[in-house]
Scaffold this motif. Structure first.
Motif, PDB file in Angstrom:
ATOM      1  N   GLY A 194       0.832  -1.210   0.000  1.00  0.00           N
ATOM      2  CA  GLY A 194       0.000   0.000   0.000  1.00  0.00           C
ATOM      3  C   GLY A 194       0.856   1.244   0.000  1.00  0.00           C
ATOM      4  N   VAL A 195       0.289   2.307  -0.580  1.00  0.00           N
ATOM      5  CA  VAL A 195       0.965   3.604  -0.572  1.00  0.00           C
ATOM      6  C   VAL A 195       0.059   4.574   0.171  1.00  0.00           C
ATOM      7  CG1 VAL A 195       1.831   5.490  -2.000  1.00  0.00           C
ATOM      8  CG2 VAL A 195       2.096   3.122  -2.766  1.00  0.00           C
ATOM      9  N   VAL A 196       0.637   5.293   1.156  1.00  0.00           N
ATOM     10  CA  VAL A 196      -0.170   6.230   1.934  1.00  0.00           C
ATOM     11  C   VAL A 196       0.285   7.656   1.662  1.00  0.00           C
ATOM     12  CG1 VAL A 196      -0.679   4.569   3.758  1.00  0.00           C
ATOM     13  CG2 VAL A 196       1.345   6.016   3.938  1.00  0.00           C
ATOM     14  N   ALA A 197      -0.609   8.600   1.923  1.00  0.00           N
ATOM     15  CA  ALA A 197      -0.245  10.021   1.797  1.00  0.00           C
ATOM     16  C   ALA A 197       0.888  10.308   2.775  1.00  0.00           C
ATOM     17  CB  ALA A 197      -1.464  10.888   2.103  1.00  0.00           C
ATOM     18  N   ASP A 198       1.759  11.251   2.430  1.00  0.00           N
ATOM     19  CA  ASP A 198       3.016  11.481   3.155  1.00  0.00           C
ATOM     20  C   ASP A 198       2.845  11.713   4.652  1.00  0.00           C
ATOM     21  OD1 ASP A 198       4.631  11.076   1.070  1.00  0.00           O
ATOM     22  OD2 ASP A 198       4.924  13.202   0.570  1.00  0.00           O
ATOM     23  N   VAL A 199       3.548  10.886   5.431  1.00  0.00           N
ATOM     24  CA  VAL A 199       3.589  11.037   6.883  1.00  0.00           C
ATOM     25  C   VAL A 199       5.000  11.484   7.232  1.00  0.00           C
ATOM     26  CG1 VAL A 199       3.428   9.806   9.066  1.00  0.00           C
ATOM     27  CG2 VAL A 199       1.867   9.238   7.206  1.00  0.00           C
ATOM     28  N   LEU A 200       5.108  12.438   8.151  1.00  0.00           N
ATOM     29  CA  LEU A 200       6.427  12.962   8.546  1.00  0.00           C
ATOM     30  C   LEU A 200       7.290  11.865   9.160  1.00  0.00           C
ATOM     31  CD1 LEU A 200       5.848  16.415  10.269  1.00  0.00           C
ATOM     32  CD2 LEU A 200       7.255  15.956   8.275  1.00  0.00           C
ATOM     33  N   GLY A 201       8.599  12.028   9.010  1.00  0.00           N
ATOM     34  CA  GLY A 201       9.540  11.113   9.639  1.00  0.00           C
ATOM     35  C   GLY A 201       9.705  11.459  11.112  1.00  0.00           C
ATOM     36  N   GLN A 202      10.669  10.761  11.780  1.00  0.00           N
ATOM     37  CA  GLN A 202      10.744  10.900  13.233  1.00  0.00           C
ATOM     38  C   GLN A 202      11.494  12.136  13.706  1.00  0.00           C
ATOM     39  OE1 GLN A 202      11.971   6.960  13.597  1.00  0.00           O
ATOM     40  NE2 GLN A 202       9.941   6.202  14.018  1.00  0.00           N
ATOM     41  N   ASP A 203      12.477  12.593  12.980  1.00  0.00           N
ATOM     42  CA  ASP A 203      13.217  13.766  13.444  1.00  0.00           C
ATOM     43  C   ASP A 203      13.605  14.620  12.245  1.00  0.00           C
ATOM     44  OD1 ASP A 203      14.656  15.592  14.892  1.00  0.00           O
ATOM     45  OD2 ASP A 203      16.426  14.315  15.101  1.00  0.00           O
ATOM     46  N   PRO A 204      12.621  15.248  11.587  1.00  0.00           N
ATOM     47  CA  PRO A 204      12.940  15.987  10.354  1.00  0.00           C
ATOM     48  C   PRO A 204      13.998  17.071  10.566  1.00  0.00           C
ATOM     49  CG  PRO A 204      10.700  16.475  11.100  1.00  0.00           C
ATOM     50  CD  PRO A 204      11.199  15.329  11.907  1.00  0.00           C
ATOM     51  N   ASN A 205      14.065  17.671  11.772  1.00  0.00           N
ATOM     52  CA  ASN A 205      15.097  18.692  12.003  1.00  0.00           C
ATOM     53  C   ASN A 205      16.494  18.096  11.947  1.00  0.00           C
ATOM     54  OD1 ASN A 205      13.189  20.603  12.337  1.00  0.00           O
ATOM     55  ND2 ASN A 205      13.387  20.793  14.544  1.00  0.00           N
ATOM     56  N   GLY A 206      16.641  16.884  12.502  1.00  0.00           N
ATOM     57  CA  GLY A 206      17.959  16.262  12.540  1.00  0.00           C
ATOM     58  C   GLY A 206      18.265  15.492  11.275  1.00  0.00           C
ATOM     59  N   ASN A 207      17.240  15.004  10.620  1.00  0.00           N
ATOM     60  CA  ASN A 207      17.412  14.073   9.508  1.00  0.00           C
ATOM     61  C   ASN A 207      17.561  14.790   8.168  1.00  0.00           C
ATOM     62  OD1 ASN A 207      17.575  11.614   8.295  1.00  0.00           O
ATOM     63  ND2 ASN A 207      15.384  11.203   8.325  1.00  0.00           N
ATOM     64  N   GLY A 208      17.323  16.077   8.153  1.00  0.00           N
ATOM     65  CA  GLY A 208      17.498  16.825   6.912  1.00  0.00           C
ATOM     66  C   GLY A 208      16.293  16.721   6.011  1.00  0.00           C
ATOM     67  N   PRO A 209      16.203  17.608   5.024  1.00  0.00           N
ATOM     68  CA  PRO A 209      15.021  17.680   4.169  1.00  0.00           C
ATOM     69  C   PRO A 209      14.794  16.417   3.355  1.00  0.00           C
ATOM     70  CG  PRO A 209      16.683  19.333   3.542  1.00  0.00           C
ATOM     71  CD  PRO A 209      17.206  18.630   4.730  1.00  0.00           C
ATOM     72  N   ALA A 210      15.868  15.704   3.019  1.00  0.00           N
ATOM     73  CA  ALA A 210      15.705  14.524   2.166  1.00  0.00           C
ATOM     74  C   ALA A 210      14.897  13.432   2.863  1.00  0.00           C
ATOM     75  CB  ALA A 210      17.067  13.984   1.745  1.00  0.00           C
ATOM     76  N   GLY A 211      15.104  13.293   4.170  1.00  0.00           N
ATOM     77  CA  GLY A 211      14.443  12.207   4.883  1.00  0.00           C
ATOM     78  C   GLY A 211      13.135  12.616   5.523  1.00  0.00           C
ATOM     79  N   MET A 212      12.745  13.863   5.283  1.00  0.00           N
ATOM     80  CA  MET A 212      11.569  14.410   5.950  1.00  0.00           C
ATOM     81  C   MET A 212      10.321  13.548   5.726  1.00  0.00           C
ATOM     82  SD  MET A 212      10.536  18.324   5.763  1.00  0.00           S
ATOM     83  CE  MET A 212       9.301  19.057   6.764  1.00  0.00           C
ATOM     84  N   TYR A 213      10.126  13.148   4.486  1.00  0.00           N
ATOM     85  CA  TYR A 213       8.936  12.349   4.170  1.00  0.00           C
ATOM     86  C   TYR A 213       9.306  10.943   3.744  1.00  0.00           C
ATOM     87  CZ  TYR A 213       5.979  16.404   4.641  1.00  0.00           C
ATOM     88  OH  TYR A 213       5.304  17.474   5.150  1.00  0.00           O
ATOM     89  N   SER A 214      10.357  10.387   4.365  1.00  0.00           N
ATOM     90  CA  SER A 214      10.687   9.000   4.076  1.00  0.00           C
ATOM     91  C   SER A 214      10.260   8.170   5.280  1.00  0.00           C
ATOM     92  CB  SER A 214      12.191   8.875   3.810  1.00  0.00           C
ATOM     93  OG  SER A 214      12.448   7.612   3.280  1.00  0.00           O
ATOM     94  N   SER A 215       9.060   7.587   5.196  1.00  0.00           N
ATOM     95  CA  SER A 215       8.523   6.800   6.308  1.00  0.00           C
ATOM     96  C   SER A 215       8.043   5.468   5.767  1.00  0.00           C
ATOM     97  CB  SER A 215       7.348   7.515   6.971  1.00  0.00           C
ATOM     98  OG  SER A 215       7.717   8.805   7.391  1.00  0.00           O
ATOM     99  N   ILE A 216       8.246   4.421   6.559  1.00  0.00           N
ATOM    100  CA  ILE A 216       7.820   3.095   6.132  1.00  0.00           C
ATOM    101  C   ILE A 216       7.150   2.394   7.310  1.00  0.00           C
ATOM    102  CG2 ILE A 216      10.139   2.179   6.596  1.00  0.00           C
ATOM    103  CD1 ILE A 216       9.634   0.323   4.163  1.00  0.00           C
TER     104      ILE A 216
END
Lengths: 402, 429
Positions: A194-216
């Motif tokens: 399944g593909v879901v609408a974008d959920v924020l990652g766990q630490d977008p401030n620390g993880n940088g913009p690239a990982g902001m919407y990389s959630s699994i």
């Protein structure tokens, strides 16, 4: 309006004119960069996340005996679901922006190295509904998938299926459907169901913009790593629901350390520093603009005072009040234009310097445009007072000796 | 002479109150915001261990596999596996050395009606306390034999002692952490390095409990910060292919640091020969370098500080403009003074004194603005916010910045003033 006399007059007062230009240029450069930083702060604070942020409450259950987790979980969830107003409840490893960061590098091909930290979420049964994930394609997990999946000793999910974010689907398989594709970690692979609408990652401030919407998302049967309970209710019920939930869980798990929070507060706390930052930047900007305006007022007033006699003569030989007013306005416009042009160049240079030396992204051109416009308006506003006073100089001044 | 200039300057400043107050308040706003930001920056980027940090070092080695390895371009890992940390500690090549990790400690109070609570815990080896200069109120740290024997002892922070034992000397009493009881051997005085560099960073009050590494592991405690470089069984961090321990060293001289660096290279060479390691990069970073390397200071605070200096520059330019306006207006007065025999240097000095007075006034007002700004910052929810206070050094700094910027600002007008030719001015009158 004739600008030649203005230019020759400015030429005579080079130093004060240059100072005004310099001040406007500096203010413009600083303003552009500061507003750009404010914009980025706000974008971070406002970053959308496709879960039911307004309806969620999160209770973390710390320090419980691992042996009793599995038997306790079904009982705890049943008790939570029995609270009036609760629409859904589930156990989960962590929530977006939550404290228990769990990253892995995931790729579309088995031999690839990932450059992005993807946030991993382990959902207990019903977790999709409790979080309020928005399914775009495919399906959620089945009961068997929940029952079959757990964490291996290597801390990798034994599940065969995952849900992924829309952004990841597009990044990994551009132009293709992600459904049914394999996603790879270290020595492990899962099928995207399944593909879901974008959920924020766990630490977008620390993880940088690239990982902001990389959630699994992985399904998982009851286990110790599912140490957060999410409870979903209508936004107006959530305070009471959280209170009741804490009470219920406190009775059921007397030895545990319970921490309950409304998700909206969790989010606000996570971004508190960023919000502070935006506030401080805004304060600095306002004060800076005020100082610049006062500087312009001060210098122009002095100028007007110095030229009372000339103004009187001009009035005596036929210039109207409006002519005098326009004279000072045009003069300020010329100075502002020079300052703004210089300021845009400065501002751009500062941005390029910061980009090369620090983690700052490129400033879009419209920030420069807005900064320039703001300084222009500020200059015209600041000059109005002294210019009006100049326009009021009576022609008779010309006939008086100094 | 100076008092005469002072008198002249005060008269001149009084004559045009509006212009004077504009200059003073503009300078004060610039100085105030600068001091505000510098205080926050110093709080965040300051020295966590004043007086000691020059001798504190952090070694780095790289146990990662060959995949993606480009020799010379790889950064060693910023923590150690248990095996490597123990190997380094066992050699005792540094004056003092400690393996440190943070964890979440669940304290279960045994008396009264306190609920169980979590506090930040540290598992470390005995040298931690003398190396970091940790001050004790009661008792002391544990010994190396406590480390080796995994003796269940604990050192608690002052605030934990207050909470559990009402602040009395609790040495010898028991504290239940998780499922096990630990005997208190020491109670700290207030000790809170900013940031908590040795256990994952962060600001605010220091850690609550300190356990010997072996005792903590024996009691089944585990850190939540770990980074696994290959797949493997992660249930026991002592054997897992994960880095999670920081190794801190006290090296008293440059020569010691060089010797240790050589030893690290030797150690990694040995591991490569044994087939445990592939990568040969090592690093030995001083505490301040390491803090920068780990980007412990939020980047946006640095940005804000740069911005505040930009703002100060604007305020200085503004003051230059206004001072210039004032001095040009007084051309006649200067002309008369020059005609009566004042030298250029005298005129220059007179105007610099005037600028200096504006600087001092700007400093006083700037201090008020800075206090106001810091008061506002203290009411923000950020972790470091409650610590934002003006100290003596920043107090002095305020006046230094204000005075220097006003003197710099005064230079151009003073120079212009002293070049005014007396003849023209006197004739025009």
């Amino acid at each position: 309006m004739e600008i030649r006399p203005i230019l020759s007059s400015l030429h005579k007062h080079r130093v004060p004119a240059l100072l005004i230009v310099l001040e406007i240029a500096l203010a413009c450069a600083v303003l552009c960069n500061a507003v750009f930083m404010i914009g980025q702060c706000i974008a971070g604070v406002r970053a959308p996340s496709a879960i039911d942020e307004q309806g969620l409450s999160v209770i973390s259950l710390g320090g419980i005996d691992e042996a009793h987790v599995e038997s306790g979980m079904a009982r705890n969830l049943a008790a939570l679901r029995a609270i009036a107003g609760v629409q859904a409840a589930a156990a989960i490893s962590d929530v977006p922006l939550g404290p228990d960061i769990w990253y892995d590098g995931l790729t579309a091909r088995p031999d690839e190295e990932s450059q992005i930290n993807s946030s991993e979420y382990f959902l207990g049964s019903g977790g999709e509904q409790a979080l309020g994930l928005k399914l775009l394609k495919g399906r959620f997990f089945s009961a068997e998938e929940f029952a079959d999946s757990t964490l291996l000793p290597s801390h990798v999910s034994s599940s065969h299926v995952v849900l992924i974010n829309e952004s990841d689907a597009r990044r990994m398989w551009p132009g293709e459907s992600a459904l049914g594709k394999q996603i790879y970690g270290d020595n492990a692979a899962w099928t995207v169901v399944g593909v879901v609408a974008d959920v924020l990652g766990q630490d977008p401030n620390g993880n940088g913009p690239a990982g902001m919407y990389s959630s699994i998302f992985f399904p998982q049967r009851p286990s110790a790593s599912l140490n957060h309970y999410v409870v979903r209710s209508a936004p107006q019920d959530r305070d009471r629901v959280l209170r009741d939930a804490l009470q219920v869980l406190g009775k059921l798990e007397p030895g545990a350390v319970l921490e309950g929070k409304i998700y909206a507060d969790m989010r606000a706390d996570y971004f508190a520093d960023t919000r502070d930052m935006a506030w401080m930047l805004m304060m600095v900007c306002v004060v800076m603009l005020a100082v610049t305006a006062l500087g312009i007022v001060g210098l122009t007033s002095f100028w007007v005072g110095q030229r009372r006699r000339q103004i009187g003569i001009r009035r005596a030989v036929g210039a109207s009040c409006a002519n005098i007013l326009h004279y000072f306005q045009t003069e300020n416009f010329l100075l502002s234009t020079a300052g703004v042009v210089l300021g845009v160049v400065f501002g751009f240079a500062v941005n390029v310097y910061l980009m090369e030396n620090y983690e700052v992204s490129r400033m879009p051109w419209y920030y420069l445009g807005c900064g320039a416009l703001a300084l222009w308006l500020l200059g015209q506003g600041a000059v109005l007072g002294p210019a009006l006073r100049a326009a009021q100089v009576p022609p008779v001044v010309a006939t008086r000796s100094v | 002479m100076f008092s005469y200039y002072l008198n002249l300057a005060l008269r001149s400043l009084r004559r045009n109150i509006v212009l004077t107050s504009l200059m003073v308040s503009s300078l004060a706003l610039g100085v105030g915001s600068c001091i505000c930001m510098l205080t926050v920056l110093r709080l965040l980027a300051g020295d966590p261990l004043p007086g000691l940090s020059a001798h504190i070092f952090f070694p780095e080695i790289d146990p990662q596999p060959a995949t993606g390895y480009v020799p010379g371009q790889a950064k060693p890992m910023d923590a150690f596996t248990y095996v490597d940390a123990m190997n380094l500690l066992r050699t005792r090549k540094a004056h003092r050395q400690s393996a440190v990790s943070g964890f979440k400690a669940k304290i279960v109070p045994q008396s009264g009606n306190l609920d169980p609570f979590f506090t930040n815990g540290v598992m470390a080896t005995a040298d931690f306390f003398p190396m970091f200069g940790v001050p004790f109120r009661y008792g002391s740290g544990w010994s190396r034999s406590d480390d080796d024997g995994a003796v269940p002892v604990v050192v608690i922070a002052d605030y934990v002692n207050d909470k559990l034992f009402g602040g009395v000397d609790s040495v010898g009493r028991m504290v239940r952490i998780g499922e096990r009881d630990f005997r208190v051997v020491g109670v700290l005085r207030h000790w809170a390095p900013q940031p908590r560099f040795y256990s994952g960073g962060g600001y605010g009050q220091g850690d609550g409990v300190f356990l010997p590494l072996q005792s903590a592991l024996a009691a089944g405690m585990s850190t939540q910060y770990f980074d696994c470089y290959v797949q493997g069984d992660q249930r026991d961090l002592r054997t897992a292919p994960c880095v999670w321990l920081g190794v801190w060293l006290q090296l008293d001289s440059e020569a010691d640091a060089q010797t240790y660096q050589a030893f690290l290279t030797h150690y990694v060479g040995q591991q490569i020969r044994q087939g445990r390691f592939v990568r040969s990069d090592v690093a030995l970073l001083g505490l301040t370098t390491w803090l920068r390397d780990e980007q412990m200071v939020p980047e946006d605070v640095r940005q804000l500080t740069r911005l505040a200096f930009g703002f100060l520059l604007i305020c200085v330019v503004n003051t230059v403009g206004l001072l210039l306006a004032k001095c040009l207006r007084r051309a006649r007065e200067i002309g008369v003074r020059r005609a009566l025999g004042a030298s250029r240097a005298t005129i220059f000095a007179q105007f610099m004194v005037e600028a200096g007075i504006i600087g001092l006034a700007g400093g006083v007002l700037g201090l008020a603005f800075a206090q106001l700004g810091l008061w506002a910052i203290r009411h923000e929810p950020a972790e470091y916010a409650p610590l934002a206070h003006l100290d003596v050094r920043m107090f002095a700094m305020t006046f230094a910045i204000a005075l220097v910027s006003s003197l710099v600002a005064g230079m151009l007008p003073a120079w212009r003033a002293c070049r005014i030719s007396p003849a023209i001015q006197v004739k025009e009158g």
